[in-house]
Design a protein around this motif. Structure first.
Motif, mmCIF file in Angstrom:
data_model
loop_
_atom_site.group_PDB
_atom_site.id
_atom_site.type_symbol
_atom_site.label_atom_id
_atom_site.label_comp_id
_atom_site.label_asym_id
_atom_site.label_seq_id
_atom_site.Cartn_x
_atom_site.Cartn_y
_atom_site.Cartn_z
ATOM 1 N N ILE A 40 0.841 -1.206 0.000
ATOM 2 C CA ILE A 40 0.000 0.000 0.000
ATOM 3 C C ILE A 40 0.875 1.255 0.000
ATOM 4 N N ARG A 41 1.873 1.275 0.861
ATOM 5 C CA ARG A 41 2.720 2.463 0.988
ATOM 6 C C ARG A 41 3.569 2.677 -0.258
ATOM 7 N N ALA A 42 4.016 1.581 -0.863
ATOM 8 C CA ALA A 42 4.785 1.716 -2.101
ATOM 9 C C ALA A 42 3.930 2.320 -3.211
ATOM 10 N N ARG A 43 2.662 1.912 -3.268
ATOM 11 C CA ARG A 43 1.772 2.460 -4.278
ATOM 12 C C ARG A 43 1.482 3.938 -4.012
ATOM 13 N N LEU A 44 1.289 4.300 -2.761
ATOM 14 C CA LEU A 44 1.059 5.704 -2.416
ATOM 15 C C LEU A 44 2.288 6.541 -2.751
ATOM 16 N N PRO A 50 1.125 11.640 0.235
ATOM 17 C CA PRO A 50 1.748 11.486 1.557
ATOM 18 C C PRO A 50 0.896 10.626 2.481
ATOM 19 N N TYR A 51 1.571 9.952 3.398
ATOM 20 C CA TYR A 51 0.849 9.073 4.328
ATOM 21 C C TYR A 51 1.595 8.999 5.653
ATOM 22 N N THR A 52 0.868 8.509 6.660
ATOM 23 C CA THR A 52 1.439 8.310 7.985
ATOM 24 C C THR A 52 1.202 6.867 8.412
ATOM 25 N N PRO A 53 2.250 6.100 8.729
ATOM 26 C CA PRO A 53 2.050 4.766 9.296
ATOM 27 C C PRO A 53 1.430 4.887 10.683
ATOM 28 N N LEU A 54 0.562 3.933 11.012
ATOM 29 C CA LEU A 54 -0.137 3.957 12.290
ATOM 30 C C LEU A 54 -0.329 2.516 12.744
ATOM 31 N N VAL A 60 -2.523 5.920 7.033
ATOM 32 C CA VAL A 60 -3.440 7.035 6.806
ATOM 33 C C VAL A 60 -2.839 7.924 5.734
ATOM 34 N N ALA A 61 -3.491 7.967 4.573
ATOM 35 C CA ALA A 61 -3.021 8.784 3.456
ATOM 36 C C ALA A 61 -3.893 10.031 3.332
ATOM 37 N N VAL A 62 -3.298 11.124 2.856
ATOM 38 C CA VAL A 62 -4.013 12.400 2.757
ATOM 39 C C VAL A 62 -3.802 13.003 1.369
ATOM 40 N N ILE A 63 -4.908 13.306 0.706
ATOM 41 C CA ILE A 63 -4.871 14.003 -0.579
ATOM 42 C C ILE A 63 -5.493 15.380 -0.361
ATOM 43 N N ARG A 64 -4.693 16.420 -0.463
ATOM 44 C CA ARG A 64 -5.171 17.787 -0.220
ATOM 45 C C ARG A 64 -5.477 18.483 -1.541
ATOM 46 N N GLY A 65 -6.609 19.157 -1.574
ATOM 47 C CA GLY A 65 -6.972 19.920 -2.752
ATOM 48 C C GLY A 65 -6.220 21.233 -2.828
ATOM 49 N N HIS A 66 -6.597 22.059 -3.777
ATOM 50 C CA HIS A 66 -5.878 23.318 -4.009
ATOM 51 C C HIS A 66 -6.190 24.384 -2.968
ATOM 52 N N ALA A 67 -7.249 24.145 -2.163
ATOM 53 C CA ALA A 67 -7.648 25.134 -1.159
ATOM 54 C C ALA A 67 -8.293 24.409 0.021
ATOM 55 N N PRO A 68 -8.382 25.077 1.179
ATOM 56 C CA PRO A 68 -9.041 24.458 2.325
ATOM 57 C C PRO A 68 -10.512 24.171 2.038
ATOM 58 N N GLY A 69 -11.073 23.238 2.763
ATOM 59 C CA GLY A 69 -12.477 22.883 2.604
ATOM 60 C C GLY A 69 -12.828 21.747 3.535
ATOM 61 N N ARG A 70 -13.879 21.060 3.222
ATOM 62 C CA ARG A 70 -14.309 19.937 4.059
ATOM 63 C C ARG A 70 -13.392 18.728 3.863
ATOM 64 N N THR A 71 -13.570 17.737 4.726
ATOM 65 C CA THR A 71 -12.747 16.524 4.659
ATOM 66 C C THR A 71 -13.638 15.295 4.626
#
Length: 392
Positions: A40-44, A50-54, A60-71
């Motif tokens: 999974i991490r290799a694919r990310l 970006p991701y955080t091992p837990l 836990v992977a995070v895809i951020r858009g171009h501006a703040p907003g909902r999650t």
């Protein structure tokens, strides 16, 4: 854009199937999913996400858009079951006694597909998508431990989605309902202790096997006589162990099983009825009963607004006639309920049944297999739902 998403997802089919088949060939039990987490991490990494091992094997992977907003968050479970595979597939499990018999390999591959579709569009949406690759759904509940470790924070998740494979509906369809959709569960253990004796002199002992048998039978009245016929309640005694020889009355018997309800008042009432029945039979038969009822998964309840969003997104990808209404909740359990308790959520079923290809066996069967043709569809539905939520 929907047609583009679906077409792109279909173009990813070979990649998703390769991921799926690799996971299927090398299944790992709960909290031991080290190779799965590495894949999974290799694919990310390859996707630049970006991701955080837990919790060792959670991600836990995070895809951020171009501006703040909902999650919005998505959960894919990654663990397998202790079963020996009997599918005969060319990519069958290579690990003796361990098998992806519940489709978690499919869930993981599909969410990685959605991740790629969304990563390509991060400059086109505001807000954040969080991807939870969760260990140990089949065991003691990796979801609760991920939440306790802070996965729903920074940024706070506003809505949660999760798909689960279903071989009972065909590939190309999806099934969902608002309100309760999965049961709350309470595993139990009952230890009955009495006085042993020779089988020829039963009056000198107290027969724990007879007491246990009476208990098993009486417990079924919880659902048949203490619960409305329209209310879903299941009491399962899955094991009954006692004795060492046919002419000895043993001193101990142990029953284990699970209570399934839709949560709330029913859950508390069933636990109380269980204790009353076991204690009453023990007192009447002159034995002692030690009762243990364990708190487990809370059940899943779909939020109406999030469910409506999912229906609309699925209709865009699959076509409205292929978005089916699930008439009644399942008495199966899933620890996604911890996520949907933490944020409004929707748990839905993606069709993976295909009679022509022989994909018809139910989950948890040694012959279960998910139709890989459904992988890009599941990925596209998730991506579309994320984009629709963040645009709202």
């Amino acid at each position: 854009m929907t047609e583009t998403i679906k077409a792109e997802a279909i173009s990813l089919a070979p990649t998703l199937e390769e991921i799926f088949q690799t996971l299927h060939q090398f299944p790992e039990l709960g909290n031991c999913e080290h190779s799965s987490a590495a894949l999974i991490r290799a694919r990310l990494d390859a996707l630049g996400i970006p991701y955080t091992p837990l919790l060792d094997t959670a991600t836990v992977a995070v895809i951020r858009g171009h501006a703040p907003g909902r999650t919005i968050g998505f959960r894919a479970d990654i663990d397998a079951l202790p079963l020996t595979e009997e599918t005969g597939l060319p990519y069958a499990s290579r690990t003796c006694g361990v098998m992806h018999a519940c489709g978690h390999d499919f869930h993981t591959a599909a969410l990685l597909g959605a991740a790629e579709l969304l990563a390509r569009r991060r400059n086109k949406f505001a807000g954040t998508v969080k991807l939870f690759f969760q260990p140990d759904e089949e065991g003691d509940g990796g979801a609760a431990r991920m939440i306790a470790a802070g996965c729903m924070e920074n940024p706070t998740v506003d809505a949660m989605l999760c798909c689960h494979v279903e071989s009972g509906i065909p590939t190309g369809t999806l099934s969902v309902r608002s309100g309760p959709i999965c049961a709350a569960s309470n595993p139990f253990a009952v230890t009955i202790r009495g006085r042993g004796s020779h089988g020829a002199k039963p009056h000198l002992g107290t027969d724990v096997i007879v007491a246990g048998a009476q208990t098993v039978t009486a417990l079924q009245t919880i659902s048949s006589r203490r619960t409305s016929p329209t209310e879903p309640v299941v009491v399962t005694v899955g094991s009954f162990h006692s004795g060492t020889a046919g002419n000895i009355l043993p001193e101990e018997a142990k029953l284990t099983g699970i209570l399934r309800t839709m949560g709330g008042e029913a859950r508390e009432r069933v636990k109380a009825d269980f204790r009353a029945i076991v204690s009453g039979i023990a007192a009447g038969m002159g034995v002692e009963a030690e009762i243990e009822i364990f708190e487990s998964y809370p059940g899943c309840r779909n939020d109406p607004a999030v469910t409506g969003l999912l229906r609309q997104a699925a209709a865009k990808v699959l076509g409205e006639p292929n978005v089916l209404e699930l008439e009644a909740p399942s008495l199966g359990t899933d620890d996604f309920g911890y996520f949907s308790d933490a944020a409004p959520g929707c748990y839905y079923y993606i069709g993976v049944g295909n009679e022509e290809k022989g994909f018809t066996c139910p989950n948890h069967s040694p012959r279960f297999a998910a139709d890989p043709d459904a992988l890009p569809l599941a990925a596209a539905v998730a991506a579309q739902a994320a984009l629709d939520f963040l645009a709202g």
